[in-house]
Design a protein around this motif. Structure first.
Motif, short mmCIF file in Angstrom:
data_model
loop_
_atom_site.label_atom_id
_atom_site.label_comp_id
_atom_site.label_asym_id
_atom_site.label_seq_id
_atom_site.Cartn_x
_atom_site.Cartn_y
_atom_site.Cartn_z
N MET A 725 139.37 74.07 66.07
CA MET A 725 139.23 75.56 66.68
C MET A 725 140.86 76.74 66.36
O MET A 725 141.60 75.45 66.68
CB MET A 725 138.69 75.23 68.02
CG MET A 725 138.97 76.79 69.14
SD MET A 725 137.65 78.01 68.37
CE MET A 725 138.09 79.13 69.75
N VAL A 726 140.82 77.55 66.30
CA VAL A 726 142.04 77.78 65.78
C VAL A 726 141.68 79.54 66.78
O VAL A 726 140.48 80.40 66.97
CB VAL A 726 141.97 78.67 64.57
CG1 VAL A 726 143.34 79.64 64.18
CG2 VAL A 726 141.90 77.79 63.35
N GLY A 742 142.21 72.03 67.96
CA GLY A 742 142.86 72.70 68.47
C GLY A 742 143.83 72.79 67.78
O GLY A 742 144.61 72.74 67.59
N ILE A 743 143.81 74.12 66.47
CA ILE A 743 144.98 75.12 66.01
C ILE A 743 145.28 76.01 67.46
O ILE A 743 144.61 77.15 67.12
CB ILE A 743 144.96 75.05 64.86
CG1 ILE A 743 144.34 73.50 64.30
CG2 ILE A 743 146.20 75.91 64.21
CD1 ILE A 743 143.84 73.50 62.71
N ALA A 744 146.73 76.51 67.41
CA ALA A 744 146.53 77.59 68.26
C ALA A 744 147.77 78.83 67.02
O ALA A 744 148.98 78.16 66.06
CB ALA A 744 147.22 77.54 69.24
N ASP A 757 146.53 70.58 69.55
CA ASP A 757 146.57 69.75 68.72
C ASP A 757 147.89 70.06 67.49
O ASP A 757 148.82 69.64 68.28
CB ASP A 757 145.50 69.00 68.04
CG ASP A 757 144.55 68.58 69.34
OD1 ASP A 757 145.47 67.80 70.75
OD2 ASP A 757 143.47 68.68 69.36
N ILE A 758 147.21 71.41 67.38
CA ILE A 758 148.67 71.46 66.23
C ILE A 758 149.16 73.72 66.92
O ILE A 758 148.04 74.09 67.23
CB ILE A 758 147.75 71.42 65.07
CG1 ILE A 758 147.60 70.20 64.63
CG2 ILE A 758 149.01 72.33 64.38
CD1 ILE A 758 147.31 70.40 62.95
N GLN A 770 147.55 75.78 55.55
CA GLN A 770 149.26 75.00 55.95
C GLN A 770 149.32 73.29 56.11
O GLN A 770 149.66 72.44 55.99
CB GLN A 770 150.21 75.96 55.41
CG GLN A 770 150.66 76.22 54.15
CD GLN A 770 152.23 76.41 53.91
OE1 GLN A 770 152.53 77.04 55.15
NE2 GLN A 770 153.17 76.50 53.15
N SER A 771 148.49 74.31 57.59
CA SER A 771 149.13 72.60 58.43
C SER A 771 147.98 72.32 57.62
O SER A 771 147.92 70.77 58.42
CB SER A 771 148.32 73.38 60.15
OG SER A 771 147.71 73.88 60.42
N MET A 772 146.10 71.93 58.18
CA MET A 772 145.54 71.52 57.35
C MET A 772 145.59 70.90 56.55
O MET A 772 145.51 69.24 56.55
CB MET A 772 143.90 72.36 57.31
CG MET A 772 143.50 72.66 58.63
SD MET A 772 142.83 72.00 59.97
CE MET A 772 141.39 71.17 58.93
N GLN A 773 146.29 71.34 55.63
CA GLN A 773 147.06 70.26 54.50
C GLN A 773 147.84 69.01 54.72
O GLN A 773 147.95 67.99 54.33
CB GLN A 773 147.40 71.47 53.09
CG GLN A 773 146.57 72.75 52.34
CD GLN A 773 146.85 73.51 51.88
OE1 GLN A 773 147.76 73.76 51.83
NE2 GLN A 773 146.28 73.98 50.65
N LEU A 774 149.15 70.01 55.08
CA LEU A 774 150.02 68.66 55.61
C LEU A 774 150.01 67.59 56.65
O LEU A 774 149.52 66.47 56.61
CB LEU A 774 150.64 69.78 56.66
CG LEU A 774 152.47 68.41 57.05
CD1 LEU A 774 153.02 67.85 56.11
CD2 LEU A 774 153.24 69.91 56.92
N SER A 775 148.95 68.40 57.50
CA SER A 775 147.92 67.41 58.60
C SER A 775 147.39 66.22 57.51
O SER A 775 147.87 64.87 58.25
CB SER A 775 147.21 67.50 59.51
OG SER A 775 147.92 69.15 59.95
#
Length: 833
Positions: A725-726, A742-744, A757-758, A770-775
């Motif tokens: 969820m963003v 959870g991405i804010a 969470d991110i 990028q956050s998804m790829q790096l995670s």
């Protein structure tokens, strides 16, 4: 619901929910043990959350809270009933005589189990067990002592006569003071016939220190001479005598580093509810016998009437008794367009009154308010998350008992077959040293440090290793619209001039009269008008006789001078009129109102119902009404402008789509994610935004309330989807907590960021990609670290058990595994380059 204990009321089924704080859990095996103990109580089911150190327990009426707490005690952990965080700020004091309501006050103890802990307040309800404040000084102390210990132990050039005794002095406080949390956890597990990763850490550290101390005491002069050779008796070589104090120091220091990172992440998780509750008003101006009295907002009860002035927060849920205003509900709804309210309209606590004075009658207070219920949603979603399986703990659950058994068998067989007690002890210690999980403990925190270090350079904050596991399996990404896909700020997007006026003139006149209003829509129009005037090297004209109709519009007389020949626009054919406009052509007059070409106009701007009262005709024509409908169907907020009693045009305002949104949606699809748009806005606006960024029409859900967002995420999860969820608003916080990930957006509210969470610190969806790829890459690195750390230990154990590996070489092998883990983690620093 109780005013002090977060325990659900008895339901028709005769069961209730009791939420527990549990102290002392360190790994996945702890979670399983607590759940099994609670499950042995008849009719009791429990979900234990390791990162939150909490449990949601469904309890029948026949089982008391004391029995539940006792079951946790029998598992080897301590438990207490969790206080409702929001009760401390929202429960009216009048319902609890003698107990003053405070925000951060103490809570009386309930019973012998002592729920009066330091974490009774909502701001630190997760701060139990070995907190960061407890671990940090031990980590610093261990690091300060371990660095010189490691140097003099591993580098012969730095050794001096009798350096072994200095090593003993350095290693002893590290072994017994710094590593004390591991020893106590291992002891508690042992009391109940269990073992955890702490068991192996504790035994390994104590064995390394104990073996080295015994060697030094047996041969006090073994380090009498500096250098690699050690003297003693017959000048025994390093292969026969070796000190392993540095092993105890290094293992302790790195494991404490991991615990400190964990404690920090856990503490941040607890701030979500505090941030949410802090949004509420602290005071309220109550009207009593015609006199305004300021009281704490927590003392309001249903039926109280309170005043809300422009700029103030609404103290609690209620309805408007008198007054008109525009209320900024973005804190709750996440939507940028203020809501017009008047008598009998409902208002929500924590929203902001932007213009007129309101008199509101309270209808819901305390734990019944919308804000308090959202706090409960966040708390329930966090506590109800499935326990996060930490790979190191899952490995250690099997690995630790096996290592202990192998060490015992090794000692027994050597003693039986060789009769050499010293050799048997050395072989058993070698097994423990080679198996001691230094690299296993490094695998996660070092991978996390490398990944998050690179992420911070990219403006991405990853809360901790426990949030990464779901990134690999996420297949659905739910996007909030306002502030996430769109910018979240109203802006003038188009001007439709009518009846002979041009767009510049309409904007200039409207901006002038709107500049005297504090309404957010007026601010957007004024900003656009001033920008256009600045570009032309002019300023907005002055306004006289300004009046404002709350909830309707504004009116004033404007001295207007044209700075270019007036461009007559042919009357809109659909308007059905050919009469000349009331605004005559202007000459080349200057701005001075006394010069030729300056005209004084009566200008009105506002909603259609208000503008109709300012028109000579008294109403909009059907075709003008159609023009309004077409504008709103395009996803815009329409503001009418009239000049001298005739319609002059429509100014359209919209929330603009971010440039990064469409490319990000394309990348999400490439990653195998299904993008879904979720918004509280109307269907027309949602459909327009979705089409612009490339989201399928069937994946658009409009008119969704905050609690419905949680339900939608839950429904997707129940359908087998792994959901990210963003979002950016308070209204997104419960859904962010409920989602698997959870991405804010960092441009959003503190509550959204704390529930996620991110967090991406910018406002671009490209950072979310990028956050998804790096995670995913960070998780992959951590897994490979764990594999190699485990492989080193596994391969070294049989060699050590056969007596082919003395503790010196075992320590070297362990150090090599640590180097490999660090080198593997450093690959993350090159991500995105």
């Amino acid at each position: 619901m109780s005013g002090t204990v977060k325990s659900a009321a008895t339901e028709d089924s005769g069961t209730r929910q009791v939420d527990l704080d549990i102290a002392g859990m360190t790994c996945a095996s702890c979670v399983g043990r607590v759940e099994r103990k609670l499950g042995k109580l008849e009719g009791v089911t429990a979900t234990v959350n390791l990162p939150l150190e909490a449990a949601a327990v469904t309890v029948p009426a026949s089982v008391s809270d004391e029995e539940v707490i006792a079951a946790v005690d029998r598992a080897g952990y301590s438990a207490s009933i969790r206080r409702a965080p929001h009760d401390h700020t929202t429960t009216p004091a009048v319902t609890r005589p003698g107990h003053p309501t405070t925000i951060h006050g103490e809570v009386p103890s309930d019973g012998e189990h002592g729920t009066n802990h330091d974490h009774a307040g909502h701001e630190d309800y997760l701060n139990h067990g070995p907190s960061g404040d407890v671990v940090k000084p031990r980590l610093i102390g261990a690091a300060v002592l371990t660095i010189p210990l490691f140097l003099i132990s591993m580098f012969p050039a730095l050794q001096f006569p009798h350096w072994g005794w200095v090593a003993l002095a350095l290693a002893t406080p590290v072994t017994f003071w710094a590593a004390w949390p591991f020893h106590t956890a291992a002891f508690k597990a042992a009391r109940h016939g269990a073992s955890t990763m702490d068991t192996l850490v504790s035994i390994g550290v104590l064995a390394a220190w104990g073996f080295s101390t015994a060697e030094l005491l047996l041969e006090p002069v073994m380090t009498a001479h500096a250098g690699a050779a050690m003297s003693g008796g017959g000048m025994a070589s390093m292969a026969d005598h070796q000190l392993y104090f540095e092993t105890a120091g290094v293992v302790t220091t790195f494991l404490l580093l991991g615990r400190w990172l964990e404690a920090r992440a856990k503490k941040r998780a607890g701030h979500a509810l505090k941030s949410l509750l802090d949004l509420g008003a602290k005071t309220a101006t109550v009207l009593r016998d015609g006199v305004e009295v300021t009281v704490p907002a927590a003392q309001l009860v249903p039926g109280d009437e309170f005043v809300v002035r422009p700029g103030e927060k609404v103290a609690t849920d209620g309805f408007v008794v008198s007054g008109h205003s525009a209320v900024d509900t973005s804190l709750i709804t996440g939507e940028s367009v203020p809501e017009e309210v008047g008598p009998e309209d409902t208002v929500t606590g924590a929203t902001v009154n932007t213009s007129g004075r309101l008199l509101v009658r309270a209808t819901r207070t305390g734990t019944d308010t919308t804000l308090a219920q959202m706090g409960r949603l966040v708390s329930d979603a966090q506590t109800g998350k499935a326990p996060i399986a930490r790979l190191a703990d899952r490995i250690s659950a099997v690995f630790v008992p096996i290592v202990l058994v192998i060490a015992v068998i090794t000692f027994a067989l050597w003693l039986l077959l060789s009769g050499d007690l010293h050799a048997a002890f050395r072989a058993a210690v070698a097994v423990l040293v080679i198996a001691c999980p230094c690299a296993l403990g490094l695998a996660t925190p070092i991978g996390l440090l490398a990944g998050t270090g690179r992420a911070s350079q990219l403006g991405i904050l990853i809360r901790g290793p426990e949030v990464l596991e779901d990134t690999r399996t996420v297949d659905t990404i739910v996007l909030d619209k306002t502030g996430t896909v769109t910018a979240g700020d109203l802006a003038v997007t188009s001007i439709t001039p009518l009846n002979g006026h041009d767009a510049d003139q309409v904007l200039r006149l409207a901006g002038a009269v709107e500049s005297h209003s504090e309404h957010p829509i007026a601010a957007a129009i004024t900003s656009a008008a001033r920008g256009a005037a600045a570009s032309a090297g002019t300023t907005l004209p002055g306004v006289d006789e300004f009046t404002s109709a709350a909830g309707g519009g504004v009116l004033g007389t404007v001295q207007h001078t044209a700075h270019a020949p007036h461009r007559v626009v042919a009357p809109l054919g659909a308007m059905g009129t050919t009469s000349a406009p009331k605004v005559p052509p202007h000459g080349d007059a200057q701005e001075d109102s006394g010069e030729r070409g300056t005209r004084v106009h009566t200008v009105a701007a506002g909603r259609s119902s208000y503008i109709a009262t300012q028109l000579d005709s008294g109403a909009l024509t059907p075709l003008e009404e159609q023009q309004l409908a077409d504008t709103e169907a395009a996803g815009a907020t329409a503001i009418w402008v009239s000049v001298d009693g005739r319609v002059a045009g429509i100014i359209s305002l919209q929330d603009t789509i971010k440039e990064s949104s469409a490319p990000a949606i394309t990348e999400f699809k490439r990653l195998g994610l299904r993008p879904i748009l979720l918004t509280g806005d109307n269907a027309e606006v949602a459909a327009q935004v979705a089409a612009a960024v490339g989201i399928s029409a069937e994946d658009v859900f409009a008119g969704v309330h905050p609690e419905d967002k949680v339900a939608k995420v839950t429904a997707l999860q129940e359908a087998g989807r792994v959901v990210a969820m963003v979002g950016d608003g308070v209204n997104d916080a419960p859904a962010l907590a409920q989602a698997d990930l959870g991405i804010a957006m960092g441009s959003g509210t503190d509550v959204a960021r704390e529930a996620a969470d991110i967090t991406v610190m910018g406002s671009s969806l490209g950072q979310v990609v990028q956050s998804m790829q790096l995670s995913r890459k960070t998780l992959g690195i951590i897994k490979s670290n764990l594999f190699w750390a485990f492989a080193y230990n596994t391969l070294g154990i049989p060699v050590a058990a056969l007596g082919l590996l003395n503790p010196m070489l075992a320590g070297a092998a362990m150090a090599a595994s640590s180097v490999l883990v660090v080198a593997n983690s450093l690959r993350l620093t090159r991500f995105g380059r």
